[in-house]
Motif scaffolding. Sequence first.
Motif, PDB file in Angstrom:
ATOM      1  N   GLY A 116       0.802  -1.213   0.000  1.00  0.00           N
ATOM      2  CA  GLY A 116       0.000   0.000   0.000  1.00  0.00           C
ATOM      3  C   GLY A 116       0.835   1.264   0.000  1.00  0.00           C
ATOM      4  N   ILE A 117       1.885   1.303   0.813  1.00  0.00           N
ATOM      5  CA  ILE A 117       2.681   2.518   0.955  1.00  0.00           C
ATOM      6  C   ILE A 117       3.576   2.757  -0.258  1.00  0.00           C
ATOM      7  CG2 ILE A 117       4.773   1.630   2.087  1.00  0.00           C
ATOM      8  CD1 ILE A 117       2.736   4.681   3.270  1.00  0.00           C
ATOM      9  N   THR A 118       3.747   1.739  -1.105  1.00  0.00           N
ATOM     10  CA  THR A 118       4.578   1.894  -2.311  1.00  0.00           C
ATOM     11  C   THR A 118       3.739   1.907  -3.588  1.00  0.00           C
ATOM     12  OG1 THR A 118       4.938  -0.510  -2.368  1.00  0.00           O
ATOM     13  CG2 THR A 118       6.614   0.833  -1.254  1.00  0.00           C
ATOM     14  N   THR A 119       2.398   1.986  -3.454  1.00  0.00           N
ATOM     15  CA  THR A 119       1.511   2.036  -4.629  1.00  0.00           C
ATOM     16  C   THR A 119       1.398   3.469  -5.132  1.00  0.00           C
ATOM     17  OG1 THR A 119       0.221   0.134  -3.882  1.00  0.00           O
ATOM     18  CG2 THR A 119      -0.832   1.605  -5.471  1.00  0.00           C
ATOM     19  N   LYS A 120       1.772   3.685  -6.403  1.00  0.00           N
ATOM     20  CA  LYS A 120       1.738   5.038  -6.953  1.00  0.00           C
ATOM     21  C   LYS A 120       0.311   5.557  -7.100  1.00  0.00           C
ATOM     22  CE  LYS A 120       6.087   4.839  -9.568  1.00  0.00           C
ATOM     23  NZ  LYS A 120       6.703   4.928 -10.930  1.00  0.00           N
ATOM     24  N   TYR A 121      -0.584   4.710  -7.565  1.00  0.00           N
ATOM     25  CA  TYR A 121      -1.966   5.139  -7.774  1.00  0.00           C
ATOM     26  C   TYR A 121      -2.880   4.144  -7.094  1.00  0.00           C
ATOM     27  CZ  TYR A 121      -5.987   7.294 -10.003  1.00  0.00           C
ATOM     28  OH  TYR A 121      -7.185   7.945 -10.221  1.00  0.00           O
ATOM     29  N   ALA A 122      -3.411   4.531  -5.929  1.00  0.00           N
ATOM     30  CA  ALA A 122      -4.172   3.602  -5.104  1.00  0.00           C
ATOM     31  C   ALA A 122      -5.645   3.580  -5.502  1.00  0.00           C
ATOM     32  CB  ALA A 122      -4.040   3.993  -3.631  1.00  0.00           C
ATOM     33  N   SER A 123      -6.362   2.616  -4.932  1.00  0.00           N
ATOM     34  CA  SER A 123      -7.789   2.478  -5.221  1.00  0.00           C
ATOM     35  C   SER A 123      -8.635   3.500  -4.474  1.00  0.00           C
ATOM     36  CB  SER A 123      -8.250   1.069  -4.842  1.00  0.00           C
ATOM     37  OG  SER A 123      -7.997   0.812  -3.466  1.00  0.00           O
ATOM     38  N   ALA A 124      -8.001   4.418  -3.787  1.00  0.00           N
ATOM     39  CA  ALA A 124      -8.736   5.433  -3.029  1.00  0.00           C
ATOM     40  C   ALA A 124      -9.544   6.348  -3.930  1.00  0.00           C
ATOM     41  CB  ALA A 124      -7.769   6.255  -2.183  1.00  0.00           C
ATOM     42  N   ASN A 125      -9.227   6.397  -5.230  1.00  0.00           N
ATOM     43  CA  ASN A 125     -10.029   7.202  -6.146  1.00  0.00           C
ATOM     44  C   ASN A 125     -11.467   6.687  -6.206  1.00  0.00           C
ATOM     45  OD1 ASN A 125      -9.025   4.857  -7.433  1.00  0.00           O
ATOM     46  ND2 ASN A 125      -9.444   5.721  -9.460  1.00  0.00           N
ATOM     47  N   ILE A 153     -13.025   5.093  -3.743  1.00  0.00           N
ATOM     48  CA  ILE A 153     -13.641   5.462  -2.459  1.00  0.00           C
ATOM     49  C   ILE A 153     -14.080   6.920  -2.483  1.00  0.00           C
ATOM     50  CG2 ILE A 153     -13.188   5.781   0.013  1.00  0.00           C
ATOM     51  CD1 ILE A 153     -11.295   3.346  -0.208  1.00  0.00           C
ATOM     52  N   GLN A 154     -13.221   7.793  -3.034  1.00  0.00           N
ATOM     53  CA  GLN A 154     -13.565   9.208  -3.066  1.00  0.00           C
ATOM     54  C   GLN A 154     -14.767   9.458  -3.973  1.00  0.00           C
ATOM     55  OE1 GLN A 154     -12.127  10.820  -0.799  1.00  0.00           O
ATOM     56  NE2 GLN A 154     -13.088  12.796  -1.193  1.00  0.00           N
ATOM     57  N   ALA A 155     -14.850   8.698  -5.087  1.00  0.00           N
ATOM     58  CA  ALA A 155     -16.015   8.812  -5.970  1.00  0.00           C
ATOM     59  C   ALA A 155     -17.278   8.350  -5.244  1.00  0.00           C
ATOM     60  CB  ALA A 155     -15.790   7.983  -7.231  1.00  0.00           C
ATOM     61  N   GLN A 156     -17.169   7.268  -4.486  1.00  0.00           N
ATOM     62  CA  GLN A 156     -18.315   6.780  -3.706  1.00  0.00           C
ATOM     63  C   GLN A 156     -18.768   7.829  -2.695  1.00  0.00           C
ATOM     64  OE1 GLN A 156     -16.385   3.320  -2.157  1.00  0.00           O
ATOM     65  NE2 GLN A 156     -17.223   1.911  -3.724  1.00  0.00           N
TER      66      GLN A 156
END
Length: 627
Positions: free
Chosen positions: A588-597, A599-602
């Motif tokens: 997680g800490i080394t992922t450049k583009y996380a799946s949090a996008n 979550i933010q859309a939700q």
Amino acid sequence: MKKAIFVMGVSGCGKSTIGNLLAKELDIPFFDGDDYHPEANIKKMSSGQALNDNDRQGWLEALNLLAVKQIKESSCVIVCSALKQKYRTILSDTIEDKTEWIHLTGTFNQIFERVNSRADHFMPSALLKSQFDTLENPETAITIDISLTPEEIIKKIKHELMNTSEFGLFGLGVMGKSLCRNLANNGFKISMFNRHVDGIEVDVAKNFKAQYSELSQAQAFDDISEFVNSLQQPRRIMLMVNAGKTIDYVIEDLLPHLSENDIIIDGGNSNYKKTKERYDYLKAKGIRFIGTGVSGGEEGALKGPSIMPSGDKDAYDKVAPFLETISAKDKNGLPCCTYVGPEGSGQFIKMVHNGVEYVEMQLLAEVSTILEALGQNPDGISQTLESWKNSANSYLLEITTSIFKKKEGNDWLVNKILDKAGNKGTGNWTTIASAELGVPSTLISSALFSRYISFYKEERLQLSELIETENTSELNITTNAVLEAYQFARIINHYQGFKLISEASIKFEWNLNLSEIARIWTNGCIIRSTLMEELVSIFKETTNILTNTELIEQVKQLKPSAKKVVSQCLLNDLTTPALSEAIQFLNGITTKYASANVIQAQRDYFGAHTYLRLDDPSGKPHHTNWV
């Protein structure tokens, strides 16, 4: 303990007379500071000129050297006016804990009349007044009124020197008792207190004193007033009682007996927020407060713990000779005790220490489960862990090695222990603090929740019958791979622990020194290890250990083994939450583009919380009508 006894006060207070009489009474050498002035000072005074601070510097340093040299052989009495605190600081340099101050006091008129009644002696009132104006009353001194006769003065001084203790310990549980013995073994005169409860706790302090010869000079009490009055002022009282409301009750019990500038040290596992509240509360009452983390368990407290004091810096300076003397020493011989920072920062880092400790213990428990699944009995597990000491040694590895050797009858003791792990709350506090600060201390929370799961023993037994685990294949891993997975997870654990400390330091403006914190954790404490020793120098260059070139290479080399071990454990239904989380966190800490996008859309969809766009550098929030 050999001491340098300085008799101080303004001219005419009778320093030389009292100093001489005291030295004869105690049968120790006497020195008059005036006899050690350099020739230049003598000439200047003879010409009627007053000495300035520069003139006094070399003289004071000479008297300090005299004291240092003398107390190697025996105690001594030295007479010196020492009117300013900075003079006294020079005089007691390197021997503060071996210095006693006797302050002879009287009114201006009293001393003026006394001096001028002497034959062939007259002191101008202006000169005496300048001395009174210069005088900075010492906080730490036996204060004597010169109205008393010389005989009464000597009797009072002797009583204070002989019958008062330097340090008080309140609470004689396991840790309190060990600290008392540690202090006594280091030559300190101590007073010990434990409460009296009819039929339950009776004569605890007295009985404890009778058990150990090193406590022969200690004073034992179960009466608070007598305990407090047995201590030199400013009093130094260390509380070793249960954290929480008990601390507040004890403080309230002590307050009526304390004097301004007395010092209370909380040596329990108190919450860092409560430490700040107590600091502010006691400051308003003129009492100084230090929150102190103490790690090392019973053995560490006796032989040398790691000590983490914070709060009132001036108060710490008054107790430093005691705490630094009884603490463990690092590989360079320096005390594993340092002033951490303001407020409750010492209790905070002790809390994080315990969180890291939870993970280190959980990792070794998981490792032992894997080794058992590989067919090793407790002796075999012990031998394997023993072989890891060259590359991953730590106190917890050492004791776990010993645990797996221990037999009771024909079986190993570890096999007879109920698999329910207790906790005293510090892991819980660390997890809460992580959430409040927004720091992902995921390994600590994983280790904490593993203990919680273990406590549901009956439910685990029930569910194990309803949902059977299947070992569909044999573990396809080597013990070396398990070692490397363990090393990998420990690096991530230490990253997370120190990251939490770093973020708290920024948030609360504590200005904590991570290298110094790592240093005092290299000995005496539960999480001491060779890895911790490496971190001392690493933190001199960075606050993020995963930016260190050598550790980055280690993580890269160790990660494949960690992945294989975790995947094999998952396939074979072996529970390894901390090892697994170490992999997940690094991913997680080394992922450049996380799946949090997503979550933010939700969040924007159901709550209009807005989102930022990668293609809009302005940082303006956006909202979309998603229907």
